[in-house]
Design an enzyme around this catalytic site. Structure first.
Site, PDB file in Angstrom:
ATOM      1  N   ASP A 150       0.840  -1.192   0.000  1.00 23.56           N
ATOM      2  CA  ASP A 150       0.000   0.000   0.000  1.00 23.56           C
ATOM      3  C   ASP A 150       0.879   1.248   0.000  1.00 23.56           C
ATOM      4  O   ASP A 150       1.989   1.234  -0.533  1.00 23.56           O
ATOM      5  CB  ASP A 150      -0.921  -0.040   1.222  1.00 23.56           C
ATOM      6  N   HIS A 180      -3.722   6.014   3.373  1.00 23.22           N
ATOM      7  CA  HIS A 180      -4.486   4.845   2.958  1.00 23.22           C
ATOM      8  C   HIS A 180      -3.988   3.565   3.627  1.00 23.22           C
ATOM      9  O   HIS A 180      -4.774   2.776   4.177  1.00 23.22           O
ATOM     10  CB  HIS A 180      -4.413   4.718   1.434  1.00 23.22           C
ATOM     11  N   SER A 338     -11.122  -1.202  -0.905  1.00 22.77           N
ATOM     12  CA  SER A 338      -9.871  -1.353  -0.168  1.00 22.77           C
ATOM     13  C   SER A 338     -10.129  -1.471   1.325  1.00 22.77           C
ATOM     14  O   SER A 338      -9.270  -1.955   2.071  1.00 22.77           O
ATOM     15  CB  SER A 338      -8.941  -0.171  -0.433  1.00 22.77           C
TER      16      SER A 338
END
Length: 403
Positions: A150, A180, A338
């Site tokens: 990520d 994120h 996600s």
């Protein structure tokens, strides 16, 4: 008249005139070789192919990266070098490295800072998939190694980062400069320490593998490097809450190698869903047969309107208005496939701890068999085999109990 002397004088005169004419017509040949390089992933089948690549790399300063488990390298090549290399014996493929924007699959516009209480779980998602069954049975993911590919993971009082690596070119730090990856990590592994959230597998070993930049953009090379790192470091599970619009033969080779090495691969299906869901919008790497493609549902157990659909959808998990850790040390709310993928990853970690002898293929099969059917009967393009649930995965009646 002496014709002989006249002829010699005329010859000399012509020569005198011709010399400057010849010089004026001469144009030096310019070197038009294009020295511009691009990044390629090159696969080879034997030592001869490997040597050919080495010779090209030695011709100039070259940032060559050799993959650990495959006959494959990433290398800078001019167009002439690429064309020449393509004709050499032992070279099986040459693929240009491609960078994609917005590879991270959570919605930035919907991010909201929220407050949490001690030992709170991530909104409605944990209760919906019966995550309490795991903690009640004493399973916390202890001893299971998870690589989160990520934007990196930032330090947070709720997170215990076991290690990691940065595969992006601009930094050697795996710290999260986007937010994120830190969010994804919290869904899986937020600590049970009384400070705030409790993740699904709070004692799992979380590794930050930074393959996306500060804007959430990523490349096929960095994705391949991240998976290769996971193989090299003996990860049990890889979470990829990312999505690329096109597949990559080079990445596919690395995914296949990871699968063969016993790693369970899980990815977000993508946020390219349409209202009618009539077209296949599942993105890569979720589209790979080696990867579990995860779609998202809301708290009404309905497909999130953004969630990609298609025949590659395998499982569904909560993915709307979920709370997790923020890179600023606080907590926030996000939506996206996600967000759904780490719920599957956390569940897989619990199963790996509970049934350590189970293979990645057996855990994958159990996740599918234990899911709760949603939508049309059987596997469908919206929900896959259904929503993940612990109901039939733990205890004496577990699908994995006899494995």
């Amino acid at each position: 008249m002496n014709f002989k002397n006249s002829k010699l004088k005329l010859t000399a005169l012509i020569a005198t005139i011709a010399i400057p004419l010849t010089l004026s017509l001469y144009v030096p040949t310019m070197n038009t070789t294009d020295t511009t390089t691009q990044r390629y992933i090159v696969s080879y089948s034997n030592d001869q192919g490997k040597e050919q690549i080495a010779q090209v790399a030695d011709q100039s300063t070259n940032d060559l990266h050799a993959f650990n488990h495959l006959n494959m390298v990433a290398v800078n090549l001019t167009n002439d070098q690429k064309n020449d290399l393509a004709t050499q014996s032992g070279i099986t493929s040459i693929e240009q490295n491609t960078t994609y924007t917005s590879a991270a699959q959570a919605f930035g516009g919907n991010i909201k800072t929220v407050n949490v209480k001690g030992n709170e779980q991530a909104s409605w998602g944990y209760g919906t998939i019966d995550a309490q069954m795991a903690s009640d049975s004493g399973y916390t993911g202890k001893g299971v190694k998870i690589a989160i590919l990520d934007t990196g993971i930032s330090a947070h009082s709720e997170l215990n980062i076991a290690g990691g690596v940065s595969e992006v070119g601009y930094t050697q730090s795996y710290a999260d400069d986007n937010g994120h990856g830190t969010f994804v990590a919290g869904v899986i592994g937020a600590q049970s320490n009384g400070k705030g959230l409790v993740g699904e597998a709070p004692d799992a070993q979380i590794y930050a593998v930074k393959i996306l930049d500060s804007k959430g953009n990523g490349s096929t090379e960095d994705l391949a490097k991240g998976v290769d790192w996971a193989i090299q470091n003996h990860m049990d599970i890889v979470n990829m809450s990312i999505a690329f619009p096109e597949d990559s033969p080079a990445v596919e080779q690395v995914l296949a190698s990871a699968d063969q090495n016993g790693i369970l691969l899980i990815a977000a299906a993508g946020n390219k869903g349409t209202a009618s869901a009539a077209t296949d919008t599942v993105q890569y790497p979720a589209k790979s047969s080696h990867v579990i493609a995860v779609a998202a549902i809301d708290d009404n157990l309905q497909r999130a309107d953004f969630s990609s659909s298609g025949s590659d959808i395998e499982l569904t998990a909560p993915g709307v208005d979920i709370v997790s850790t923020s890179s600023n040390g606080k907590y926030e709310l996000r939506s996206g496939t996600s967000v759904a993928a780490p719920f599957v990853t956390g569940m897989a970690a619990i199963l790996k701890q509970a049934y350590p002898g189970s293979t990645n293929a057996q855990i994958r099969q159990a996740l599918n068999q234990g899911s709760i059917d949603l939508g049309a009967a059987g596997q469908d393009n919206l929900y896959g085999n259904g929503m993940i649930s612990f109901q039939h995965l733990l205890g004496k009646t577990s699908i994995l109990a006899s494995k």
